[in-house]
Design a protein around this motif. Structure first.
Motif, PDB file in Angstrom:
ATOM      1  N   LEU A 190     -29.433  11.488   2.602  1.00  0.00           N
ATOM      2  CA  LEU A 190     -30.229  12.666   2.728  1.00  0.00           C
ATOM      3  C   LEU A 190     -30.788  12.741   4.353  1.00  0.00           C
ATOM      4  O   LEU A 190     -31.007  13.901   4.448  1.00  0.00           O
ATOM      5  N   HIS A 191     -30.563  11.468   4.999  1.00  0.00           N
ATOM      6  CA  HIS A 191     -30.978  11.523   6.331  1.00  0.00           C
ATOM      7  C   HIS A 191     -29.865  12.651   7.221  1.00  0.00           C
ATOM      8  O   HIS A 191     -30.524  12.932   8.267  1.00  0.00           O
ATOM      9  N   HIS A 192     -28.869  12.689   6.441  1.00  0.00           N
ATOM     10  CA  HIS A 192     -28.119  13.720   7.134  1.00  0.00           C
ATOM     11  C   HIS A 192     -27.780  15.068   6.465  1.00  0.00           C
ATOM     12  O   HIS A 192     -26.802  15.663   6.287  1.00  0.00           O
ATOM     13  N   GLU A 193     -28.747  15.360   5.823  1.00  0.00           N
ATOM     14  CA  GLU A 193     -28.804  16.354   4.958  1.00  0.00           C
ATOM     15  C   GLU A 193     -28.178  17.809   5.365  1.00  0.00           C
ATOM     16  O   GLU A 193     -27.593  18.495   4.890  1.00  0.00           O
ATOM     17  N   ASP A 194     -28.821  17.880   6.907  1.00  0.00           N
ATOM     18  CA  ASP A 194     -28.290  19.375   7.462  1.00  0.00           C
ATOM     19  C   ASP A 194     -26.829  19.087   7.797  1.00  0.00           C
ATOM     20  O   ASP A 194     -26.319  20.093   7.600  1.00  0.00           O
ATOM     21  N   GLU A 200     -21.011  21.834   3.308  1.00  0.00           N
ATOM     22  CA  GLU A 200     -20.972  22.440   2.022  1.00  0.00           C
ATOM     23  C   GLU A 200     -21.063  23.912   2.071  1.00  0.00           C
ATOM     24  O   GLU A 200     -19.883  24.686   1.259  1.00  0.00           O
ATOM     25  N   GLU A 201     -21.361  24.472   2.901  1.00  0.00           N
ATOM     26  CA  GLU A 201     -21.341  25.897   3.226  1.00  0.00           C
ATOM     27  C   GLU A 201     -19.992  26.333   3.597  1.00  0.00           C
ATOM     28  O   GLU A 201     -19.438  27.624   3.500  1.00  0.00           O
ATOM     29  N   ARG A 202     -19.327  25.296   4.285  1.00  0.00           N
ATOM     30  CA  ARG A 202     -17.907  25.751   4.943  1.00  0.00           C
ATOM     31  C   ARG A 202     -16.838  25.546   3.985  1.00  0.00           C
ATOM     32  O   ARG A 202     -15.948  26.169   4.070  1.00  0.00           O
TER      33      ARG A 202
END
Length: 352
Positions: A190-194, A200-202
């Protein structure tokens, strides 16, 4: 720095979700080579999937011998185990780590660890620190002379200090950063959530997360699959084939389940003979399986070069009536025609 003096009772297991810069405590010397996980926690003590209550089985067979060092009153309250070479080899039994932590051991020093044990240790907040045999010998000698000798492990600079010596040790940067931040493995992700969200958007969405295949009706009831579903679609993707397989297992449709496998498929299961061929796999599910009913829930489904890897949970009942719940992971490979050619299962359970 957490300090556990020799006069206090054993410390609780470390919580990997709390920031940790290291540990300091007295030590117990274990001069035994090749200690595998079955010696650390014999299989007969692995009767649940909780992380507590395993201390009673820690080194149970060796503690039956008079004078075992873990019961030496001079080392009461010691939180650092200083072990000989090849500690934690053998099976991937995570309960070995839980037993040490439940006893109050916060760190283990050894010239060499079993790879899976060491990974399990760091994930559970137990420091598995590789050090040279010369350093182990020096600490053993110091502890023999003075049981109050302190061993200090520093996660910031990756050193162990004891007996007037400072010994560096190796630890991968991801684990080090996770400990210093107070993150477990999920927190580290989750530290790399961004970055994950941007990926996921791609990507093209697929139904691979938290897919559950419920067992229909009362316990033991089986719903037959409609006749029109009786054959495998030639366009069934590997991912869809895996989803269909779990659904048919939970429905008790073993004929339809077997249709998903290549005629010469193999099925590898932990601690059991390999099943070779579609007929053998179906026969096992009809006659040899120790599960009476239940349902699978898939947490992740990963695709790579046509192979599929999954992890998830199972809950249900065994044929002896006992309730069963465990984690599992599986890897599937596929034949050219799209049928399953190989299935490898890994169960995270001790009492199955």
């Amino acid at each position: 720095m957490t300090v556990s003096p020799a006069t206090q009772s054993p410390a609780p297991a470390s919580d990997p979700r709390r920031p940790a810069t290291g540990h300091a405590g007295t030590a117990v010397p274990l001069r035994i080579r090749d200690v595998d996980t079955d010696q650390i926690i014999p299989a007969r003590f692995c009767t649940n999937t909780e992380r507590t209550g395993f201390a009673r089985g820690l080194f149970a067979d060796r503690r039956a011998e008079p004078g075992f060092v873990l019961d030496d009153p001079r080392h009461r309250g010691a939180t650092v185990l200083v072990a000989a070479e090849n500690f934690g080899t053998g099976s991937s039994r995570e309960a070995a780590v839980w037993a040490l932590a439940d006893h109050g051991i916060r760190a283990v020093l050894s010239p060499r660890f079993g790879d899976i044990f060491r990974a399990n240790a760091w994930l559970n907040g137990l420091y598995a620190v590789p050090v040279p045999q010369s350093f182990v010998d020096a600490v053993w000698h110091a502890v023999d002379e003075d049981p109050a000798t302190e061993v200090r492990i520093d996660v910031n600079d990756l050193t162990v200090t004891a007996a007037g010596l400072v010994q560096p040790f190796d630890l991968d940067a991801d684990t080090q950063n996770r400990l210093l931040r107070g993150q477990d493995a999920i927190g580290a992700t989750l530290h790399h959530e961004d970055d994950v969200r941007a990926y996921e958007e791609r990507r093209t969405p697929t139904p691979t997360t938290a897919v559950r295949f419920p067992a229909p009706g009362p316990r033991g009831a089986r719903r037959r699959r409609p006749a029109q579903e009786a054959t495998v679609s030639p366009t069934l993707s590997p991912e869809d084939a895996v989803h269909t397989m779990y659904r048919r297992i939970d429905e008790g449709d073993f004929a339809g389940f077997a249709e998903l496998f290549d005629e010469h498929a193999v099925y590898h299961r932990p601690g059991s003979p390999t099943l070779a061929g579609r007929d053998a796999i179906e026969s096992y599910y009809r006659e040899g399986r120790t599960v009476a009913d239940g349902s699978h829930t898939l947490t992740r489904v990963l695709l790579s070069d046509g192979a599929v890897a999954v992890d998830g949970t199972f809950s249900g009942h065994l044929t002896n009536g006992r309730e069963q719940a465990h984690r599992f992971a599986e890897i599937f490979e596929f034949a050219p025609g799209g049928l399953i050619a190989r299935r490898d299962s890994f169960l995270f359970v001790c009492n199955f």
